[in-house]
Design an enzyme around this catalytic site. Structure first.
Site, PDB file in Angstrom:
ATOM      1  N   LYS A  52      62.075  53.014  69.314  1.00 53.17           N
ATOM      2  CA  LYS A  52      62.321  54.451  68.994  1.00 53.17           C
ATOM      3  C   LYS A  52      61.515  55.459  69.401  1.00 53.17           C
ATOM      4  O   LYS A  52      62.074  56.578  69.686  1.00 53.17           O
ATOM      5  CB  LYS A  52      62.585  54.528  67.055  1.00 53.17           C
ATOM      6  CG  LYS A  52      63.462  53.736  66.619  1.00 53.17           C
ATOM      7  CD  LYS A  52      63.270  53.393  65.326  1.00 53.17           C
ATOM      8  CE  LYS A  52      64.449  52.479  64.600  1.00 53.17           C
ATOM      9  NZ  LYS A  52      64.247  52.155  63.169  1.00 53.17           N
ATOM     10  N   GLN A  96      60.300  52.863  58.699  1.00 48.32           N
ATOM     11  CA  GLN A  96      60.745  51.594  59.056  1.00 48.32           C
ATOM     12  C   GLN A  96      60.886  50.560  57.738  1.00 48.32           C
ATOM     13  O   GLN A  96      60.038  50.494  57.139  1.00 48.32           O
ATOM     14  CB  GLN A  96      60.007  50.871  60.171  1.00 48.32           C
ATOM     15  CG  GLN A  96      60.464  49.866  60.899  1.00 48.32           C
ATOM     16  CD  GLN A  96      61.883  50.039  61.641  1.00 48.32           C
ATOM     17  OE1 GLN A  96      62.326  51.174  62.227  1.00 48.32           O
ATOM     18  NE2 GLN A  96      62.746  49.225  61.565  1.00 48.32           N
ATOM     19  N   ASP A 119      68.044  58.719  58.961  1.00 48.54           N
ATOM     20  CA  ASP A 119      68.443  57.398  59.050  1.00 48.54           C
ATOM     21  C   ASP A 119      69.770  57.562  58.171  1.00 48.54           C
ATOM     22  O   ASP A 119      70.851  56.670  58.172  1.00 48.54           O
ATOM     23  CB  ASP A 119      67.607  56.431  58.340  1.00 48.54           C
ATOM     24  CG  ASP A 119      66.730  55.429  58.941  1.00 48.54           C
ATOM     25  OD1 ASP A 119      67.218  55.208  60.049  1.00 48.54           O
ATOM     26  OD2 ASP A 119      65.650  55.255  58.690  1.00 48.54           O
TER      27      ASP A 119
HETATM   28  N1  GUN Z   1      65.255  48.362  59.765  1.00 47.06           N
HETATM   29  C1  GUN Z   1      66.003  47.850  60.263  1.00 47.06           C
HETATM   30  N2  GUN Z   1      67.111  48.961  60.881  1.00 47.06           N
HETATM   31  C2  GUN Z   1      66.708  49.871  60.469  1.00 47.06           C
HETATM   32  C3  GUN Z   1      67.290  51.222  60.425  1.00 47.06           C
HETATM   33  O1  GUN Z   1      68.120  51.773  60.984  1.00 47.06           O
HETATM   34  N3  GUN Z   1      66.277  52.036  60.014  1.00 47.06           N
HETATM   35  C4  GUN Z   1      65.060  51.724  59.329  1.00 47.06           C
HETATM   36  N4  GUN Z   1      64.236  53.011  58.786  1.00 47.06           N
HETATM   37  N5  GUN Z   1      64.652  50.632  59.113  1.00 47.06           N
HETATM   38  C5  GUN Z   1      65.192  49.622  59.836  1.00 47.06           C
END
Ligand code: GUN
Length: 279
Positions: A52, A96, A119
């Protein structure tokens, strides 16, 4: 032989478009910055977070990293999120998941300001999605809509069957497909005679988390199949929820794993970050 939907290439195109847009925003004096919080050192989360931040750098979005130890308290995390909510330099906040067991994930998600919820997990973002109001869209389902649109696959009036009802994929997927005027069925682990239902799908979206579960018996001739699963099989190869070799000869189009839905999730996260500053 089904047409292969190349998620890697479509994600690349979206990232190029965003890069250009971010350049234009910078010329107008507008910056985009994402705060990324990781608690603990789960190896899969570390890889996701790194990817990311790399995508931010590529597009020209600033990022601020916050790495808390796995022993950090819920109150510490709440305080950090609250301070980022107030920070005018931060446009988006990403915590996350999963979080360590002693931290209430729902409370953390609700603490993020809905205006910075890139998100799309906050109940306000979810509500906005269902009533058709502008707001942040959950990244994986939003990415699937882009895959379908950019592959010229019509959704309007067609029967879309979703396998899986998670808050992150299945449920928001249903809302987004309704928005595209599709007819939507959501199936799950208690659905009776699943193959009978999935065989009625013009577009089948599978997000059930079971390695190579969907075989040709579940799929109608000429259907479009989107595979959200991601597993490592006994031979250490990446595979999805769909048995690709078995299903592919029957379909009109299909996403591979890897290189299908996966790359789209980060591209749509980047889009949500840019969305924070769009007029
Ligand atoms: N963990 C696995 N996929 C995601 C996601 O799309 N966003 C976040 N914040 N954590 C994750």
């Amino acid at each position: 032989m089904g047409h292969l939907i190349d998620g890697k290439e479509i994600a690349r195109q979206i990232k190029e478009e965003l890069k250009e847009e971010v350049q234009g925003l910078k010329e107008k004096g507008m910056q985009v910055c994402l705060a990324v919080i990781q608690v603990g050192d789960d190896p899969a989360s570390t890889v996701y977070v790194r990817n990311k931040k790399k995508a931010c750098e590529y597009i020209g979005i600033g990022s601020k990293s916050f790495d808390l130890p796995g022993t950090a308290s819920e109150e510490e995390l709440v305080s950090l999120v609250e301070s980022l909510n107030q920070d005018p330099e931060v446009n988006g906040i990403l915590v996350q998941l999963p979080l360590p067991k002693h931290i209430d994930e729902d409370r953390i998600i609700r603490t993020i300001s809905p205006d910075k919820d890139v998100d799309g997990f906050h109940p306000i973002s979810v509500g906005r999605l269902w009533i058709g109001e502008k707001g942040f869209l959950s990244c994986t389902p939003a990415g699937i809509i882009q895959l379908l649109k950019r592959s010229g696959i019509q959704m309007e009036g067609r029967h879309c069957v979703i396998v899986g009802r998670s808050n992150i994929v299945g449920k928001p997927m249903a809302a987004l497909l309704l928005r595209e005027n599709a007819t939507v069925t959501v199936t799950h682990s208690r659905t009776r005679n699943l193959p009978k239902v999935t065989r009625t799908a013009d577009i089948l979206i599978v997000a059930m988390g079971k390695e190579r579960f969907i075989t040709s018996e579940y799929v109608k001739d000429g259907a479009v199949v989107i595979d959200v699963g991601m597993h490592r099989d006994a031979e250490n190869r990446l595979c999805g929820d769909v048995d690709f070799a078995d299903v592919e000869p029957k379909v009109s189009a299909i996403t591979p794993v890897p290189g299908g839905v996966g790359p789209m999730t980060i591209a749509m996260l980047m889009n949500n970050c840019v969305e924070t500053v769009r007029c």
